[in-house]
Design a protein around this motif. Structure first.
Motif, mmCIF file in Angstrom:
data_model
loop_
_atom_site.group_PDB
_atom_site.id
_atom_site.type_symbol
_atom_site.label_atom_id
_atom_site.label_comp_id
_atom_site.label_asym_id
_atom_site.label_seq_id
_atom_site.Cartn_x
_atom_site.Cartn_y
_atom_site.Cartn_z
ATOM 1 N N ARG A 293 0.833 -1.199 0.000
ATOM 2 C CA ARG A 293 0.000 0.000 0.000
ATOM 3 C C ARG A 293 0.875 1.259 0.000
ATOM 4 N N MET A 296 2.278 1.745 -3.395
ATOM 5 C CA MET A 296 1.321 2.287 -4.349
ATOM 6 C C MET A 296 1.067 3.771 -4.115
ATOM 7 N N GLU B 3 -0.369 9.580 -14.394
ATOM 8 C CA GLU B 3 -1.397 8.737 -13.767
ATOM 9 C C GLU B 3 -1.440 7.346 -14.399
ATOM 10 N N LYS B 4 -1.144 7.321 -15.715
ATOM 11 C CA LYS B 4 -1.192 6.041 -16.432
ATOM 12 C C LYS B 4 -0.114 5.081 -15.892
ATOM 13 N N GLU B 5 1.088 5.659 -15.732
ATOM 14 C CA GLU B 5 2.176 4.840 -15.215
ATOM 15 C C GLU B 5 1.865 4.384 -13.798
ATOM 16 N N ARG B 6 1.365 5.319 -12.981
ATOM 17 C CA ARG B 6 1.049 4.993 -11.589
ATOM 18 C C ARG B 6 0.077 3.823 -11.527
ATOM 19 N N SER B 7 -0.922 3.824 -12.380
ATOM 20 C CA SER B 7 -1.913 2.752 -12.312
ATOM 21 C C SER B 7 -1.305 1.426 -12.770
ATOM 22 N N ARG B 8 -0.358 1.497 -13.719
ATOM 23 C CA ARG B 8 0.320 0.253 -14.137
ATOM 24 C C ARG B 8 1.119 -0.329 -12.974
ATOM 25 N N ARG B 10 0.676 0.228 -9.802
ATOM 26 C CA ARG B 10 -0.267 -0.238 -8.782
ATOM 27 C C ARG B 10 -0.779 -1.631 -9.105
ATOM 28 N N ALA B 11 -1.107 -1.826 -10.376
ATOM 29 C CA ALA B 11 -1.646 -3.129 -10.784
ATOM 30 C C ALA B 11 -0.634 -4.233 -10.496
#
Lengths: 407, 587
Positions: A293, A296, B3-8, B10-11
């Motif tokens: 977490r 992230m 944001e796109k990289e961050r979500s990748r 995170r996934a």
């Protein structure tokens, strides 16, 4: 954001609970050896408390630290790790225990350089992977130096020999590269090369082979190669659901080897039962959850990879150790983080917790701005490199150059 | 970061978490299987592994004399052990232990560095030594109580051939120790306890003890003071005549109690292994020998009690007699002839004439002779509660061919044990009643309660009381004026008989090898004690009257003194020979 946030309380409490449980279990599990060998049941417990205090200090330092500073120190950390790992192989420095040279000894305290190297490689890889978006897709500039650094440490630790910790380095690197978006093809090739190589390595040495076959059928040689695992299972089985009670273990009386280090989880399971042992697994899972977490939520890529690396290192060790003790996979000597007796491991784990907490606090604007300036000053580099006819020379190698000067 | 990289990222982190989640779930499942599903089975293996079960021998009972003086007892002892894996410095440990264990340090060091996890360094050592070793605080070296304790024989050599000894496992191996092993051993208990991997009991571990029961005390009929006197007299006599061996017995006539039973050579039961097996032997009961003239008593008993010979009957006093081609001579001990042409039975006994005894036996006949040998119990064991008793060796009368009855008359061609012959004399002292010899008075349990009392036991009447009285008079004459004058004790009436017998070995008489003996009854006017002395193969003198009678005099004198029987003021014996022994207990 001028002020940093408060650190992640759940993470810190989880780590504190595990450390406290560890200290109590070390007291219980080591009392027999303490009394027979040193006439003092609390011999190891007292030392463990000193390590807990040092660990708490390391954790506090980690929390206070701007983790971005670690990125700048990465080459130095890696260099120091290599020097220490090379040094421990020499008889003048390294102390032998169980046929392996793994320790520096200072009086009754000892220092295990591979634990330090673990932090160093995580920081180094995190720095490398944070270079740019989807960095791990680029094998030449990122993947190759990462492999090189991990490979050097892997070989040095293997020389001790400590196959368990060496393998752990590979696994940490694997998870970090995966999280950085390494091509599945590359990762598959890595596994296809590493797994048979490791198996071949295991089969080349009779004692490793024996440990491996003992896992498959411990009753084949219950007094020899199967002894560790059988005794561990007897202890866990004795514990049942609720355990025989704190301090009441029978297996710790010389039946279970390494009862306060690698096999402490068996004593825990015997004394606290399935309830207690499962609770420890849940705490480690909670710790993993909080760690990821934090990753992230990290402000920058370096924070993300650092958090993934540290969390992975602790979770991997915990689950490898518990898997060994429950005979879920073959025996390798990896301590249980926070719980096993062993100073360097505890201090480094708590330092890692501190860094995770630091990442959870975010960075001050001033610190980020300072980093930006450094990055700008480096932007000329690719041009220079091209001029020297070495277009793809990665920054990490430059760092290695700095390392060479340091030595 | 975009944001796109961050979500990748995170996934991927979420994926990593789920992998760990699955692994953790796998481990919990595995843990459930090991701890809950298979828990009971694994636990029972573990319990077996921790459990140690061993017997504890009960402390061995004591052996004491008739007044409670301890002949054999048990004192606390320890075993000293080492656990080589726990030893810090084998060299210094060996150096510290060497002087205490009386062992060379290098040999100890070798043992301390052996690969075993547990070794005994010594066993059955005094508790004080264990305390000293514990005081050194050596790691890997420990002591623990010997459950059986250490058998100690505080009297040493005194009575050793009767008391016997025990082995390391505390089992009786000889003497009373073996005959009364079951009584002395007590009952073994059992300990069930939890131990560590080195078989040490766990602190606060479960421990179930079924207590061992201490053995009973065996109280002997022996009187330690008289036993000492007998051993003392034997040792001196054996040394004086360079004898091969010697035995002495003191019997109480009316009860059959053995007050002393001594053999020389003897041994020290505390370190029996240092002595030859020959010295363990209780010769007085285990070795039948040809008695010679002491056996004439049996001939006289048969003659008088059967009525075949009266006291007035006379026999031709010859120095030799030819019986079916076999010539019998009188012994040449200077008391050969009474000076008459004919002699009475009393003369024959007094001067121990073989020719006369042979003539008497021939008149009595072999059936009657055999009957009185049987009545005296000389052809059998006495039934004393000691191990290894031998019966007399006497052929049945239908195998007595030619001159056999004539030689048996003076104790040739028969073998008996010293104890059975002493008992025969006790029958005369006892008015003709044969008693079973007693070596044990009582068995006493650890709480002091008498468990069993050994009452005097009449075996049978051997002869009429009048016969016994007549025989006693004859035996008094032997001492008054016959072959036994050296047995006289001033102030006391003494009756007895000398014996000088050639030793038979492998069916051949060994010329020049004798058993010199004397069996006497004191005080003869109120007969109570029988004292026997046997000396095997004396050098120089060998007549019973010269070698054994003086030893008898000394021992019998001490018996009378010990038993509190006062001397008459005037010595009226015919030939006062020896000086008065004023203090028989000293020397």
């Amino acid at each position: 954001m001028t002020q940093r946030r408060a650190p992640d309380a759940t993470l810190l409490i989880t780590a504190a609970l595990l450390t406290a449980a560890g200290a109590i279990m070390v007291f219980s599990a080591s009392s027999v050896v303490g009394i027979t060998r040193y006439h003092d049941a609390a011999h190891f417990f007292k030392r463990e408390l000193v390590w807990v205090a040092l660990g708490a200090l390391a954790c506090w330092i980690g929390v206070k630290l701007d983790y971005g500073a670690l990125r700048r120190a990465a080459p130095w950390l890696l260099g120091t790790a290599v020097v220490l790992l090379v040094g421990v192989l020499f008889p003048h420095f390294g102390a032998i225990e169980g046929g392996a040279r793994r320790w520096y000894e200072f009086g009754s305290f000892s220092f295990e350089p591979s634990e330090f190297a673990k932090i160093a490689i995580i920081v180094f890889l995190a720095g490398l992977l944070a270079e740019r978006e989807e960095s791990a897709r680029d094998f030449n500039t990122i993947g190759f130096p990462a492999l090189l650094a991990v490979g050097v440490l892997f070989m040095l630790v293997l020389r001790q020999p400590d196959l368990g910790t060496a393998t752990l380095f590979l696994m940490i690197a694997f998870v970090m590269l995966f999280s950085a978006g390494a091509r599945l093809r590359h990762l598959a090739i890595g596994i296809a090369v590493a797994v048979p190589a490791l198996l071949a390595f295991v089969y080349a040495s009779p004692y490793r082979r024996a440990r491996f076959t003992a896992f498959l059928d411990p009753n084949a040689d219950p007094k020899g190669t199967g002894y560790h695992i059988l005794q561990s299972l007897y202890g866990l089985g004795s514990g049942g659901i609720f355990g025989v009670g704190l301090g009441e273990s029978r297996q710790k009386f010389g039946y279970l080897p390494e009862q306060y280090t690698d096999f402490i989880f068996s004593v825990l399971g015997e004394e606290l039962g399935f309830i207690g042992a499962a609770a420890i697994i849940v705490l480690f899972l909670l710790f993993t959850y909080r760690g990821l977490r934090i990753a992230m939520a990290a402000q920058d890529r370096f924070g993300f990879f650092l958090a993934v690396g540290i969390t992975t290192a602790i979770a991997l060790q915990a689950f490898i150790n518990i898997g060994v003790v429950t005979s879920t996979w073959p025996v390798t000597g990896v301590p249980l983080p926070f719980i096993s007796y062993g100073g360097t491991s505890l201090v480094m784990s708590l330092f890692g917790v501190g860094i995770l907490a630091s990442i959870s606090r975010g960075r001050s604007r001033a610190a980020v701005a300072a980093d930006e300036r450094i990055r700008d000053s480096h932007s000329a580099h690719p041009v220079n490199r091209r001029r020297h006819g070495r277009p793809s020379l990665p920054r990490a190698v430059t760092s290695t150059g700095a390392l060479r000067r340091a030595r | 970061m975009k944001e796109k990289e961050r979500s990748r990222l995170r996934a991927r982190a979420i994926l990593v978490f789920w992998v760990f989640f699955v692994v953790a779930g796998l481990l919990v499942a595995r843990l459930y299987r090991v701890q809950v599903r298979d828990g009971a089975a694994l636990a029972s293996i573990a319990v077996d592994q921790h459990r140690a079960e061993y017997p504890v021998s009960g402390k061995r009972g004591r052996i004491v004399d008739r007044f409670g003086v301890v002949f054999a007892g048990t004192s606390p002892a320890v075993q000293i052990f080492a656990q080589p894996p726990d030893i810090e410095n084998a060299h210094s440990t060996a150096l510290a232990l060497a002087p205490l264990l009386h062992r060379p340090a290098p040999a100890l060091e070798r043992e301390l560095t052996s690969h075993s996890t547990f070794i005994y360094l010594d066993r059955m050592r005094p508790k004080a030594l264990g305390d000293r070793i514990d005081g050194l605080g050596l790691l890997g070296v420990g002591t623990s109580d010997e459950p059986t304790g250490l058998r100690v024989d505080p009297q040493g050599r005194i009575g050793s051939t009767v008391i016997g000894f025990t082995g390391i496992d505390n089992q009786g191996l000889a003497g009373i120790e073996v005959a009364f092993n079951d009584v002395l051993s007590g009952k073994a208990g059992q300990v069930v306890e939890e131990t560590d991997s080195q078989s040490r009991p766990l602190p606060f571990g479960r421990r179930v003890v079924e207590a061992a029961v201490t053995g009973d005390t065996v109280m002997l009929t022996l009187d330690r003071a008289l036993q000492l006197a007998a051993e003392d007299v034997l040792a001196k006599t054996a040394a004086q005549y360079s004898a091969r061996s010697a035995s002495a017995i003191v019997l109480r006539a009316d009860t059959g109690e053995i007050l002393a039973l001594a053999n020389w050579p003897n041994y020290d039961p505390n370190r029996y292994a240092a002595f030859s097996q020959d010295s363990y032997k209780d010769r007085a009961i285990a070795d039948p020998y040809e008695p010679g003239s002491t056996f004439k008593l049996v001939t006289a008993t048969a003659a008088i009690d059967s009525g075949r010979v009266s006291l007035d009957d006379t026999f031709p006093a010859e120095n030799a007699i030819d019986i079916g081609g076999y010539v019998i001579h009188n012994a040449d001990d200077g008391l050969m002839s009474s000076g008459h042409m004919r002699e009475t039975l009393s003369d024959i006994v007094t001067y121990s004439h073989n020719v006369g005894a042979a003539e008497v036996a021939m008149r009595v006949g072999k059936r009657t002779m055999a009957e009185y040998i049987r009545r005296y119990g000389l052809d059998d064991v006495t039934g004393v509660d000691l191990p290894g008793e031998s019966p007399g060796i006497i052929d049945p009368p239908d195998q007595w061919y030619g001159s056999r009855v004539a030689t048996i008359a003076f104790g040739q061609g028969v073998s008996v044990t010293a104890l059975s012959l002493a008992r025969a004399y006790a029958a005369i002292a006892n008015g003709g009643m044969l008693m079973r010899p007693l070596i044990v008075r009582e068995i006493v349990d650890p709480q002091g309660r008498v468990v069993r009392r050994y009452e005097p036991q009449i075996v049978r009447r051997v002869m009429h009381p009048q016969t016994a009285a007549v025989l006693l008079t004859m035996l008094r004459n032997v001492v008054k004026r016959g072959t036994g004058t050296n047995a006289q004790i001033p102030g006391y009436a003494v009756a007895g008989k000398t014996g000088t017998a050639e030793i038979v070995e492998n069916g051949q008489y060994r010329t020049g090898e004798y058993v010199a003996s004397f069996i006497g009854i004191v005080p003869a006017d109120k007969p109570q004690y029988v004292v026997l002395i046997n000396v095997e193969r004396p050098r120089g003198l060998y007549y019973g009257g010269l070698v054994a009678a003086p030893a008898f005099r000394e021992l019998a004198g001490r018996v009378l003194w010990r038993e509190g029987i006062l001397a008459r003021r005037v010595a009226t014996e015919a030939r006062p020979p020896a000086r008065v022994n004023t203090s028989p207990v000293q020397q």
